[in-house]
Design a protein around this motif. Structure first.
Motif, PDB file in Angstrom:
ATOM      1  N   PRO A  51       0.834  -1.209   0.000  1.00 56.07           N
ATOM      2  CA  PRO A  51       0.000   0.000   0.000  1.00 56.07           C
ATOM      3  C   PRO A  51       0.869   1.259   0.000  1.00 56.07           C
ATOM      4  CG  PRO A  51      -0.710  -1.553   1.692  1.00 56.07           C
ATOM      5  CD  PRO A  51       0.612  -2.044   1.181  1.00 56.07           C
ATOM      6  N   TRP A  52       0.289   2.348  -0.488  1.00 59.53           N
ATOM      7  CA  TRP A  52       1.043   3.600  -0.587  1.00 59.53           C
ATOM      8  C   TRP A  52       1.543   4.055   0.789  1.00 59.53           C
ATOM      9  CZ3 TRP A  52       1.069   1.995  -4.989  1.00 59.53           C
ATOM     10  CH2 TRP A  52       0.004   1.947  -5.889  1.00 59.53           C
ATOM     11  N   THR A  53       0.726   3.902   1.810  1.00 58.56           N
ATOM     12  CA  THR A  53       1.155   4.330   3.151  1.00 58.56           C
ATOM     13  C   THR A  53       2.347   3.517   3.624  1.00 58.56           C
ATOM     14  OG1 THR A  53      -0.526   2.873   4.109  1.00 58.56           O
ATOM     15  CG2 THR A  53      -1.123   5.189   3.829  1.00 58.56           C
ATOM     16  N   SER A  54       2.362   2.241   3.318  1.00 57.84           N
ATOM     17  CA  SER A  54       3.455   1.361   3.727  1.00 57.84           C
ATOM     18  C   SER A  54       4.743   1.728   3.001  1.00 57.84           C
ATOM     19  CB  SER A  54       3.081  -0.100   3.462  1.00 57.84           C
ATOM     20  OG  SER A  54       4.098  -0.976   3.882  1.00 57.84           O
ATOM     21  N   ILE A  55       4.638   2.011   1.695  1.00 56.04           N
ATOM     22  CA  ILE A  55       5.830   2.386   0.931  1.00 56.04           C
ATOM     23  C   ILE A  55       6.376   3.717   1.426  1.00 56.04           C
ATOM     24  CG2 ILE A  55       6.706   3.052  -1.345  1.00 56.04           C
ATOM     25  CD1 ILE A  55       4.792   1.038  -2.577  1.00 56.04           C
ATOM     26  N   GLY A  56       5.482   4.687   1.679  1.00 62.48           N
ATOM     27  CA  GLY A  56       5.932   5.979   2.162  1.00 62.48           C
ATOM     28  C   GLY A  56       6.716   5.873   3.454  1.00 62.48           C
ATOM     29  N   ALA A  57       6.214   5.057   4.386  1.00 60.63           N
ATOM     30  CA  ALA A  57       6.918   4.861   5.648  1.00 60.63           C
ATOM     31  C   ALA A  57       8.250   4.153   5.431  1.00 60.63           C
ATOM     32  CB  ALA A  57       6.039   4.060   6.614  1.00 60.63           C
ATOM     33  N   GLU A  58       8.267   3.178   4.530  1.00 62.07           N
ATOM     34  CA  GLU A  58       9.479   2.402   4.277  1.00 62.07           C
ATOM     35  C   GLU A  58      10.565   3.239   3.605  1.00 62.07           C
ATOM     36  OE1 GLU A  58      10.866  -1.774   4.674  1.00 62.07           O
ATOM     37  OE2 GLU A  58       9.410  -0.441   5.598  1.00 62.07           O
ATOM     38  N   CYS A  59      10.149   4.221   2.805  1.00 60.51           N
ATOM     39  CA  CYS A  59      11.147   5.100   2.185  1.00 60.51           C
ATOM     40  C   CYS A  59      11.982   5.799   3.252  1.00 60.51           C
ATOM     41  CB  CYS A  59      10.463   6.141   1.295  1.00 60.51           C
ATOM     42  SG  CYS A  59      10.059   5.544  -0.362  1.00 60.51           S
ATOM     43  N   GLY A  60      11.312   6.310   4.284  1.00 63.92           N
ATOM     44  CA  GLY A  60      12.028   7.019   5.331  1.00 63.92           C
ATOM     45  C   GLY A  60      12.798   6.127   6.270  1.00 63.92           C
ATOM     46  N   SER A  61      12.225   4.972   6.608  1.00 60.45           N
ATOM     47  CA  SER A  61      12.848   4.103   7.615  1.00 60.45           C
ATOM     48  C   SER A  61      13.918   3.190   7.039  1.00 60.45           C
ATOM     49  CB  SER A  61      11.778   3.242   8.299  1.00 60.45           C
ATOM     50  OG  SER A  61      11.213   2.322   7.375  1.00 60.45           O
ATOM     51  N   THR A  62      13.779   2.805   5.769  1.00 61.68           N
ATOM     52  CA  THR A  62      14.637   1.757   5.217  1.00 61.68           C
ATOM     53  C   THR A  62      15.260   2.109   3.874  1.00 61.68           C
ATOM     54  OG1 THR A  62      13.291   0.087   6.339  1.00 61.68           O
ATOM     55  CG2 THR A  62      14.741  -0.683   4.583  1.00 61.68           C
ATOM     56  N   LEU A  63      14.455   2.486   2.892  1.00 63.67           N
ATOM     57  CA  LEU A  63      14.967   2.641   1.529  1.00 63.67           C
ATOM     58  C   LEU A  63      15.992   3.765   1.424  1.00 63.67           C
ATOM     59  CD1 LEU A  63      11.795   2.122  -0.698  1.00 63.67           C
ATOM     60  CD2 LEU A  63      13.355   0.428   0.257  1.00 63.67           C
ATOM     61  N   GLY A  64      15.650   4.926   1.957  1.00 63.47           N
ATOM     62  CA  GLY A  64      16.593   6.034   1.911  1.00 63.47           C
ATOM     63  C   GLY A  64      17.885   5.728   2.650  1.00 63.47           C
ATOM     64  N   PRO A  65      17.814   5.302   3.925  1.00 60.95           N
ATOM     65  CA  PRO A  65      19.044   4.984   4.660  1.00 60.95           C
ATOM     66  C   PRO A  65      19.878   3.885   4.011  1.00 60.95           C
ATOM     67  CG  PRO A  65      17.222   5.289   6.188  1.00 60.95           C
ATOM     68  CD  PRO A  65      16.628   5.309   4.809  1.00 60.95           C
ATOM     69  N   ALA A  66      19.233   2.919   3.345  1.00 63.87           N
ATOM     70  CA  ALA A  66      19.981   1.825   2.718  1.00 63.87           C
ATOM     71  C   ALA A  66      20.646   2.237   1.409  1.00 63.87           C
ATOM     72  CB  ALA A  66      19.056   0.638   2.460  1.00 63.87           C
ATOM     73  N   GLY A  67      20.234   3.359   0.840  1.00 65.67           N
ATOM     74  CA  GLY A  67      20.846   3.825  -0.395  1.00 65.67           C
ATOM     75  C   GLY A  67      20.078   3.506  -1.663  1.00 65.67           C
ATOM     76  N   PHE A  68      18.842   3.047  -1.554  1.00 61.26           N
ATOM     77  CA  PHE A  68      18.036   2.836  -2.759  1.00 61.26           C
ATOM     78  C   PHE A  68      17.756   4.170  -3.427  1.00 61.26           C
ATOM     79  CE2 PHE A  68      17.024  -1.118  -0.514  1.00 61.26           C
ATOM     80  CZ  PHE A  68      17.056  -2.038  -1.552  1.00 61.26           C
ATOM     81  N   SER A  69      17.764   4.183  -4.751  1.00 55.24           N
ATOM     82  CA  SER A  69      17.508   5.406  -5.511  1.00 55.24           C
ATOM     83  C   SER A  69      16.046   5.550  -5.900  1.00 55.24           C
ATOM     84  CB  SER A  69      18.364   5.433  -6.777  1.00 55.24           C
ATOM     85  OG  SER A  69      19.737   5.502  -6.458  1.00 55.24           O
ATOM     86  N   TRP A  70      15.365   4.422  -6.078  1.00 53.26           N
ATOM     87  CA  TRP A  70      13.978   4.504  -6.527  1.00 53.26           C
ATOM     88  C   TRP A  70      13.212   3.261  -6.130  1.00 53.26           C
ATOM     89  CZ3 TRP A  70      12.717   0.773 -10.225  1.00 53.26           C
ATOM     90  CH2 TRP A  70      13.791   0.161 -10.882  1.00 53.26           C
TER      91      TRP A  70
END
Length: 489
Positions: A51-70
């Motif tokens: 879900p969009w809410t789940s992805i939005g939260a994951e971007c801040g908690s995991t994806l951004g810190p891990a270095g994912f670009s997209w």
């Protein structure tokens, strides 16, 4: 889109590397080569049915810190109702309201991901509408198979007379592949100006919500000139990545679409996966693969994990190994896949009473699990080994891949002067020495310990001495070091 059982509609994933700039020729000079189509750079992750809410939260908690670009999302449009995953691939309108959330939630997700340094790529289902005769969509839109209010009437579809039921039967026939129906899905006439502008209007709306680019679902089933014409209606520089599955002897091949953008390269996983299962790794042959700059690669995606993928989340350490080797390669743009566990291949992600998918986060997940319950998130993006390998890939930068070496079942290679990886898909421990130009010393294993910015958190090290990196590998183990991963850093 894959050829699956009737009623299913298919898919997968998204994008990358920086576009090369070209310059126009003049009458006084030779004409310059055309620039490469725009693409999105870095490592991507397909977060399937999140879900969009789940992805939005994951971007801040995991994806951004891990270095994912997209991040590649599932399709953001109204679809038929039902619990199966493939309902998302049967559109009934272009309203951004689906089992994955509302338009407002989608926009909030894009904003949250941008704030975390992660761009959003949307899966665009534009080849077809639904296969259902009639019904009401998730957001309440009434439709029939060839009539969609405010969008399309029967004249906007191909009505194929080449086969008895109008569906594709022969993949060596270009006409059937691109004008007949894929498993009964109403096939849009993308040669029509009205259809093209309607599709482009939907994609422009998503761009207005902040989307960075698109995965073009089932691109193979649209003439390349039609896809190009639709993309031309979008703002200049919009990157797309087309799903064009290569098939031996088939009429339509991926190379036809590379002038539009990148394509997903299915051959990559088809070569890597069987090697891992056989316990024998070797340098890739690159047979029947598009050039690196044109390719987005993956170990599996939401389609292939239900079909011909040799290695999936069920394979634990081998799945980790496959993803690590992909991130270590100098070929293509890597896309990690993050889905959910299932026994029934049709099963969608768990839904609440309102039909919306129930979101999940990956807090506390750091590695593959031995077993998963049906509906449980695999959370590949949260594994510390993935973050470690994104760091490894950044350290390797543009360094070329050196020829690999083997000892028993173990195999490894260096990205010249920058980083080394070794893997043992076999059933017993192996020792492997990989030639390297890294300076002598101990290096953190970013597979075991994750990113090395704070030193070797778990104490796992690999020794480099006299031009050799010495790896002691247990069965199923992968280890990786890079130029910045010394314990004192």
């Amino acid at each position: 889109m894959r050829r699956l059982r009737a009623a299913a509609a298919f898919v997968a994933a998204a994008v990358v590397l920086a576009g090369l700039a070209g310059c126009a020729g003049t009458s006084a000079q030779p004409k310059a080569a055309a620039s490469h189509p725009p693409v999105i750079g870095g490592v991507g992750v397909e977060m399937f049915q999140r879900p969009w809410t789940s992805i939005g939260a994951e971007c801040g908690s995991t994806l951004g810190p891990a270095g994912f670009s997209w991040v590649l999302t599932s399709p953001p449009q109204e679809h038929i109702t039902g619990s199966q995953w493939w309902t998302s691939y049967q559109p009934v309108s272009y309203a951004v309201d689906s089992k994955l959330g509302t338009e407002e939630q989608f926009a909030d997700m894009v904003t949250a991901c941008k704030a975390a340094g992660v761009r959003v790529v949307a899966d665009a289902v534009i080849n077809h509408m639904t296969a259902q005769g009639a019904g009401t969509g998730f957001a309440g839109t009434a439709f029939t198979k060839y009539a969609y209010p405010g969008l399309y009437t029967p004249k906007d579809f191909h009505h194929c007379a080449l086969t008895p039921d109008g569906s594709i039967q022969d993949y060596t026939s270009r006409a059937q592949v691109q004008t007949c129906e894929l498993v009964g899905l109403a096939d849009l006439d993308t040669g029509s100006a009205h259809v093209r502008t309607t599709i482009a209007g939907y994609l422009k709306h998503l761009l207005g919500l902040g989307v960075a680019g698109f995965r073009i679902d089932a691109a193979k089933h649209m003439a390349a000139k039609d896809v190009a014409a639709i993309v031309k209606l979008l703002p200049a520089g919009t990157p797309v990545i087309s799903e064009v599955i290569r098939g031996s002897g088939e009429a339509v091949q991926p190379e036809e679409y590379t002038r539009i953008g990148q394509v997903f390269e299915f051959q990559y996983a088809r070569e890597l996966g069987p090697q891992l299962k056989a316990g024998v790794l070797m340098d890739p042959t690159r047979i029947d693969e598009v050039p690196s700059k044109d390719a987005a690669v993956f170990v599996d995606n939401h389609d292939t994990e239900r079909g011909d993928a040799s290695v999936t989340y069920r394979d634990g350490s081998l799945y980790l190994m496959a993803n690590a080797l992909m991130l270590a390669d100098d070929y293509g743009t890597p896309v990690i896949y993050s889905g959910y566990a299932f026994s029934d291949p049709d099963a969608g992600a768990p839904q609440g009473p309102d039909g919306r998918v129930i979101g999940w986060d990956c807090a506390g997940t750091t590695a593959p699990k031995a077993t998963y319950a049906d509906g449980e998130g695999v959370c590949t993006e949260a594994w510390k080994s993935i973050a470690g390998m994104i760091e490894w890939r950044t350290a390797a930068a543009s360094a070329p891949r050196e020829p690999g070496v083997s000892q028993g079942a173990a195999y490894g290679f260096e990205r010249k002067g920058k980083a080394v990886i070794a893997a043992n898909p076999g059933s017993k421990p192996e020792t492997l020495s990989v030639p390297t130009s890294l300076k002598d010393g101990a290096y953190c294993d970013v597979i075991a310990d994750g990113p090395s910015m704070k030193g070797c958190a778990g104490g796992a090290t690999v020794l480099v001495s006299d031009g050799m990196a010495r790896f002691e590998l247990d069965a199923g183990q992968t280890a990786a070091i890079h130029i910045g991963a010394e314990p004192h850093n």
